[in-house]
Design a protein around this motif. Structure first.
Motif, PDB file in Angstrom:
ATOM      1  N   ASN A  11       0.703  -1.477   0.049  1.00  0.00           N
ATOM      2  CA  ASN A  11      -0.247  -0.071   0.156  1.00  0.00           C
ATOM      3  C   ASN A  11       0.461   0.923   0.103  1.00  0.00           C
ATOM      4  O   ASN A  11       0.853   2.178   0.824  1.00  0.00           O
ATOM      5  N   SER A  13       2.358   5.155  -0.992  1.00  0.00           N
ATOM      6  CA  SER A  13       1.970   6.132  -2.041  1.00  0.00           C
ATOM      7  C   SER A  13       2.893   7.017  -1.799  1.00  0.00           C
ATOM      8  O   SER A  13       2.553   7.289  -0.651  1.00  0.00           O
ATOM      9  N   SER A  23       0.360   5.305  -6.424  1.00  0.00           N
ATOM     10  CA  SER A  23      -1.135   5.525  -5.053  1.00  0.00           C
ATOM     11  C   SER A  23      -1.104   4.014  -4.296  1.00  0.00           C
ATOM     12  O   SER A  23      -1.314   2.989  -5.678  1.00  0.00           O
ATOM     13  N   ASN A  24      -0.692   3.305  -3.791  1.00  0.00           N
ATOM     14  CA  ASN A  24      -1.559   2.281  -2.608  1.00  0.00           C
ATOM     15  C   ASN A  24      -0.489   0.836  -4.191  1.00  0.00           C
ATOM     16  O   ASN A  24      -2.191  -0.092  -4.254  1.00  0.00           O
ATOM     17  N   SER A  26       1.104  -2.467  -4.455  1.00  0.00           N
ATOM     18  CA  SER A  26       2.208  -3.079  -3.362  1.00  0.00           C
ATOM     19  C   SER A  26       2.261  -4.220  -4.853  1.00  0.00           C
ATOM     20  O   SER A  26       1.628  -4.997  -5.154  1.00  0.00           O
ATOM     21  N   GLY A  61       1.938   3.603   3.360  1.00  0.00           N
ATOM     22  CA  GLY A  61       2.661   2.520   3.215  1.00  0.00           C
ATOM     23  C   GLY A  61       3.932   1.773   3.647  1.00  0.00           C
ATOM     24  O   GLY A  61       4.651   3.008   4.436  1.00  0.00           O
ATOM     25  N   HIS A 229      -0.845   5.153 -11.059  1.00  0.00           N
ATOM     26  CA  HIS A 229      -1.271   3.776  -9.758  1.00  0.00           C
ATOM     27  C   HIS A 229      -0.952   2.696 -11.049  1.00  0.00           C
ATOM     28  O   HIS A 229      -0.759   3.004 -12.252  1.00  0.00           O
TER      29      HIS A 229
END
Length: 258
Positions: A11, A13, A23-24, A26, A61, A229
Motif C-alpha cells: 500500500n 503511496s 498510489s496504493n 503492493s 505504506g 496507479h
C-alpha cells in the motif's frame, strides 16, 4: 532461490499536496527476479522507484526488506545511517545520467574502489586488482583505470557506474532508465551486459523504463503505471503479448508501429 521475498511492498503511496506521485502500490520481489516498472513520462514510475530505494519518504505504506541475517526490516523505520549503509553495500542504484552516480573528477579505478572501501577493504593492491577485474568485466580496457570518467563516452560511463554498483556484491539493484540517452547500438551492448551480469550474479533488480524493448529483454515481471496507479501487473511476456488493459494495449501497439 529463497522461499522468502526479498522485498515486500504494501500500500505504498506518495502524494505531493493534491498531486499523486504513486498510489496504493503492493507487490513482492523475489531473490533473482527482475521487475520492470513501465509507463509514460509522468506515470509515477520514478517516484515509486525513489520511494522503494528510500531516496524519498512515502506518504503511507511500508516496504520490508529481507536482511542478510534472515530478518525483515521496515525500511522507513531504519535510522539514516542504517539506510545509507544498506545503499553502499547491499543495494546499487544505476542513474539514467551516469554523472549522477559517479565521481567525475577521480579515476575510474577510484570510483569502483570507493565502494570496496565502504565495506571495509583497506588493502590498496587488492582494491586496485578488484577494480581492474571489474573494468574488464564491464568491457572497459584496464589501461583506462587511471583515467577520469569525464574522459569517457556516455556508454563507458554507464558501464563504469554499473561496475561501481556491483563490485560489493549487492542483492538488489535499482535502475532508472539505464539506457536513456544512449545511441541504439550502445544501448544494445549495455543491455546484453546488464542481462549477463544479473544472471551471473543472481541479482534482484527493479528497472524503471519507458522502453518496452528494455523491459522485455531484462525483466521477468512487469508493472504498467498510469497517473500514479499500477494498472496492469504480470509476467513480462504475458503483459506484452496479451495486454489486458486498453492503456497497455496502446503502449504495445505504439511500439509496434515505430
Amino acid at each position: 532461490m529463497s522461499d522468502q521475498p526479498l522485498l515486500k511492498v504494501r500500500n505504498l503511496s506518495k502524494f505531493y499536496g493534491n498531486r499523486i506521485g504513486c498510489s496504493n502500490v503492493s507487490f513482492d520481489l523475489w531473490p533473482g527476479e527482475v521487475l520492470a516498472i513501465v509507463g509514460e513520462s509522468g506515470s509515477g514510475k520514478t517516484t515509486l522507484l525513489n520511494c522503494l530505494s528510500t531516496r524519498l519518504m512515502p506518504t503511507t505504506g511500508s516496504v520490508d526488506y529481507h536482511m542478510r541475517d534472515g530478518q525483515y526490516r521496515e525500511l522507513y523505520h531504519m535510522g539514516e545511517a542504517e539506510r545509507r549503509f544498506l545503499m553502499r553495500t547491499d543495494w546499487g542504484f544505476v542513474h539514467q545520467n551516469p554523472a549522477d552516480g559517479l565521481r567525475m573528477t577521480v579515476s575510474a579505478g577510484a570510483n569502483v574502489g570507493e565502494r570496496l572501501m565502504a565495506v571495509g577493504d583497506r588493502h590498496y593492491g587488492r582494491i586496485r586488482q578488484t577494480a581492474s577485474e571489474w573494468l574488464e568485466r564491464v568491457e572497459i580496457s584496464t589501461d583506462r583505470i587511471d583515467d577520469q570518467p569525464r574522459d569517457f563516452s556516455g556508454g563507458m560511463r554507464q558501464r563504469l557506474q554499473i561496475a561501481r554498483n556491483l563490485v560489493t556484491g549487492p542483492r538488489l539493484v535499482f535502475m532508472d532508465e539505464p539506457t536513456g540517452g544512449l545511441d541504439v547500438s550502445v544501448q544494445a551492448r549495455l543491455l546484453d551486459l546488464v542481462r549477463g551480469l544479473v544472471n551471473d550474479l543472481g541479482l534482484s533488480a527493479i528497472v524503471v523504463t519507458h522502453d518496452l524493448a528494455v523491459a522485455r529483454l531484462l525483466s521477468h515481471r512487469m508493472m504498467v503505471m498510469k497517473d500514479g496507479h499500477v494498472i496492469e501487473h504480470g509476467l513480462t511476456d504475458r503483459v506484452l503479448d496479451d495486454p489486458r488493459e486498453p492503456y497497455t494495449q496502446l503502449l504495445v501497439s505504439s511500439i509496434l508501429q515505430v
